[in-house]
Design a protein around this motif. Sequence first.
Motif, mmCIF file in Angstrom:
data_model
loop_
_atom_site.group_PDB
_atom_site.id
_atom_site.type_symbol
_atom_site.label_atom_id
_atom_site.label_comp_id
_atom_site.label_asym_id
_atom_site.label_seq_id
_atom_site.Cartn_x
_atom_site.Cartn_y
_atom_site.Cartn_z
ATOM 1 N N GLU A 6 2.680 -0.537 10.784
ATOM 2 C CA GLU A 6 1.326 -1.077 10.714
ATOM 3 C C GLU A 6 0.315 0.018 10.450
ATOM 4 N N GLU A 7 0.533 1.197 11.086
ATOM 5 C CA GLU A 7 -0.393 2.300 10.862
ATOM 6 C C GLU A 7 -0.360 2.735 9.407
ATOM 7 N N ILE A 8 0.856 2.803 8.842
ATOM 8 C CA ILE A 8 0.978 3.197 7.435
ATOM 9 C C ILE A 8 0.288 2.177 6.554
ATOM 10 N N ASP A 9 0.469 0.877 6.862
ATOM 11 C CA ASP A 9 -0.125 -0.174 6.055
ATOM 12 C C ASP A 9 -1.636 -0.094 6.088
ATOM 13 N N GLN A 10 -2.202 0.188 7.264
ATOM 14 C CA GLN A 10 -3.650 0.289 7.367
ATOM 15 C C GLN A 10 -4.163 1.437 6.516
ATOM 16 N N GLY A 11 -3.417 2.537 6.502
ATOM 17 C CA GLY A 11 -3.826 3.666 5.690
ATOM 18 C C GLY A 11 -3.848 3.325 4.217
ATOM 19 N N ARG A 12 -2.849 2.559 3.780
ATOM 20 C CA ARG A 12 -2.800 2.163 2.379
ATOM 21 C C ARG A 12 -3.951 1.233 2.037
ATOM 22 N N ARG A 13 -4.265 0.337 2.983
ATOM 23 C CA ARG A 13 -5.369 -0.573 2.720
ATOM 24 C C ARG A 13 -6.650 0.201 2.490
ATOM 25 N N GLY A 14 -6.855 1.228 3.291
ATOM 26 C CA GLY A 14 -8.035 2.051 3.109
ATOM 27 C C GLY A 14 -8.040 2.735 1.762
ATOM 28 N N ALA A 136 7.029 3.143 -0.115
ATOM 29 C CA ALA A 136 6.092 3.046 -1.235
ATOM 30 C C ALA A 136 5.854 1.589 -1.635
ATOM 31 N N SER A 137 6.901 0.779 -1.581
ATOM 32 C CA SER A 137 6.749 -0.653 -1.854
ATOM 33 C C SER A 137 6.327 -1.329 -0.562
ATOM 34 N N PHE A 138 5.249 -2.074 -0.623
ATOM 35 C CA PHE A 138 4.775 -2.729 0.577
ATOM 36 C C PHE A 138 4.009 -3.994 0.221
ATOM 37 N N LYS A 139 3.803 -4.828 1.195
ATOM 38 C CA LYS A 139 3.074 -6.085 1.000
ATOM 39 C C LYS A 139 1.806 -6.054 1.845
ATOM 40 N N ARG A 140 0.679 -6.331 1.180
ATOM 41 C CA ARG A 140 -0.579 -6.410 1.933
ATOM 42 C C ARG A 140 -0.617 -7.697 2.753
ATOM 43 N N SER A 141 -1.536 -7.732 3.681
ATOM 44 C CA SER A 141 -1.666 -8.915 4.532
ATOM 45 C C SER A 141 -2.051 -10.159 3.743
ATOM 46 N N VAL A 145 2.025 -7.783 -3.277
ATOM 47 C CA VAL A 145 3.037 -6.728 -3.184
ATOM 48 C C VAL A 145 2.620 -5.584 -4.106
ATOM 49 N N LEU A 146 2.597 -4.385 -3.566
ATOM 50 C CA LEU A 146 2.097 -3.215 -4.290
ATOM 51 C C LEU A 146 3.076 -2.054 -4.218
ATOM 52 N N VAL A 147 2.802 -1.050 -5.037
ATOM 53 C CA VAL A 147 3.529 0.224 -4.979
ATOM 54 C C VAL A 147 2.512 1.331 -4.740
ATOM 55 N N ASP A 148 2.735 2.123 -3.715
ATOM 56 C CA ASP A 148 1.911 3.301 -3.450
ATOM 57 C C ASP A 148 2.474 4.448 -4.285
ATOM 58 N N ARG A 149 1.731 4.803 -5.342
ATOM 59 C CA ARG A 149 2.234 5.829 -6.262
ATOM 60 C C ARG A 149 2.375 7.194 -5.594
ATOM 61 N N HIS A 150 1.660 7.418 -4.516
ATOM 62 C CA HIS A 150 1.761 8.698 -3.826
ATOM 63 C C HIS A 150 3.085 8.820 -3.069
ATOM 64 N N LEU A 151 3.664 7.694 -2.714
ATOM 65 C CA LEU A 151 4.906 7.714 -1.937
ATOM 66 C C LEU A 151 6.139 7.431 -2.778
ATOM 67 N N CYS A 152 5.957 6.841 -3.969
ATOM 68 C CA CYS A 152 7.115 6.485 -4.798
ATOM 69 C C CYS A 152 7.810 7.752 -5.292
ATOM 70 N N ILE A 153 9.131 7.792 -5.094
ATOM 71 C CA ILE A 153 9.926 8.934 -5.544
ATOM 72 C C ILE A 153 10.768 8.581 -6.766
ATOM 73 N N VAL A 188 7.372 3.720 -10.184
ATOM 74 C CA VAL A 188 7.658 2.319 -10.483
ATOM 75 C C VAL A 188 6.363 1.526 -10.340
ATOM 76 N N GLU A 189 6.211 0.498 -11.197
ATOM 77 C CA GLU A 189 5.019 -0.336 -11.169
ATOM 78 C C GLU A 189 5.407 -1.797 -11.318
ATOM 79 N N SER A 190 4.451 -2.666 -11.019
ATOM 80 C CA SER A 190 4.618 -4.096 -11.293
ATOM 81 C C SER A 190 3.270 -4.778 -11.138
ATOM 82 N N CYS A 191 3.219 -6.048 -11.519
ATOM 83 C CA CYS A 191 2.002 -6.851 -11.385
ATOM 84 C C CYS A 191 1.457 -6.732 -9.968
ATOM 85 N N ASN A 192 0.143 -6.535 -9.879
ATOM 86 C CA ASN A 192 -0.506 -6.460 -8.560
ATOM 87 C C ASN A 192 -1.582 -7.524 -8.395
ATOM 88 N N LEU A 193 -1.455 -8.590 -9.205
ATOM 89 C CA LEU A 193 -2.437 -9.690 -9.163
ATOM 90 C C LEU A 193 -3.866 -9.168 -9.327
#
Length: 258
Positions: A6-14, A136-141, A145-153, A188-193
Amino acid sequence: MNNSSEEIDQGRRGFLGAAAGVASMTLAPGVLLHTIASADPRSERVTDAVRYGMLIDTTRCAEGCTACVTACNQENGLDLQQMPASMDPEKWDRQEARWIRKIKLEDNLTGRVTNLPMMCQHCEHPPCVDVCPTGASFKRSDGIVLVDRHLCIGCRYCMMACPYKARSFIHAEVEEKLTLAPRGKGCVESCNLCVHRRDNGETSTACADACAAQGHHAIIFGDLKNPESTLSKALAAMPSRQIRENLALNTGVRYSGV
């Protein structure tokens, strides 16, 4: 979800909220430009009060029309990709990143042909998230579904896990890119609506707008949780299904006419 996740997810949201305030702009290599979007960017946390999704009415998806694909490419800077000089064009055609692709289905018995756009299905239980070793792949609330490019290896486990082949790997260096889509080789990338639109208060996606502009109105975007949304009303009015619904992923993208 545990506290750490949850902490990681909040950081990504920011991070995404901050990124959403940056308007589209083409960047040359090594040049860093920022401008603030005219619309007010998101100032509150993403919550599960909404769940974004789509209904695609395949009976309205016209043969030969690729307006949704073109609009997606332009909106997200995918049209800025350049084929490396040494690459075979056929290989490039297989490797070029695409967030939407048109698929033609033909019933072997009746000969009936169905055209449908295929993109990330924004699953409630996304396999790509389950297999990602870095988070790196995660789902927002809100269900995106998104990819965090900073974490994708670039391991591409998510691509192997996705039953919709909706993800693309960036094989080559990208010299020009948009600030809202700072892609680079090895991610990696994909549709992010059109998440940047979501976070700037806009209510549609580039593909849905382009489809409507063509007069087809085959793509309806909206909030699955709001019974008064255009999307929910359309889903209530016509039969629809999930692609590969046997996987019980509860996709955010639904199809009618298939």
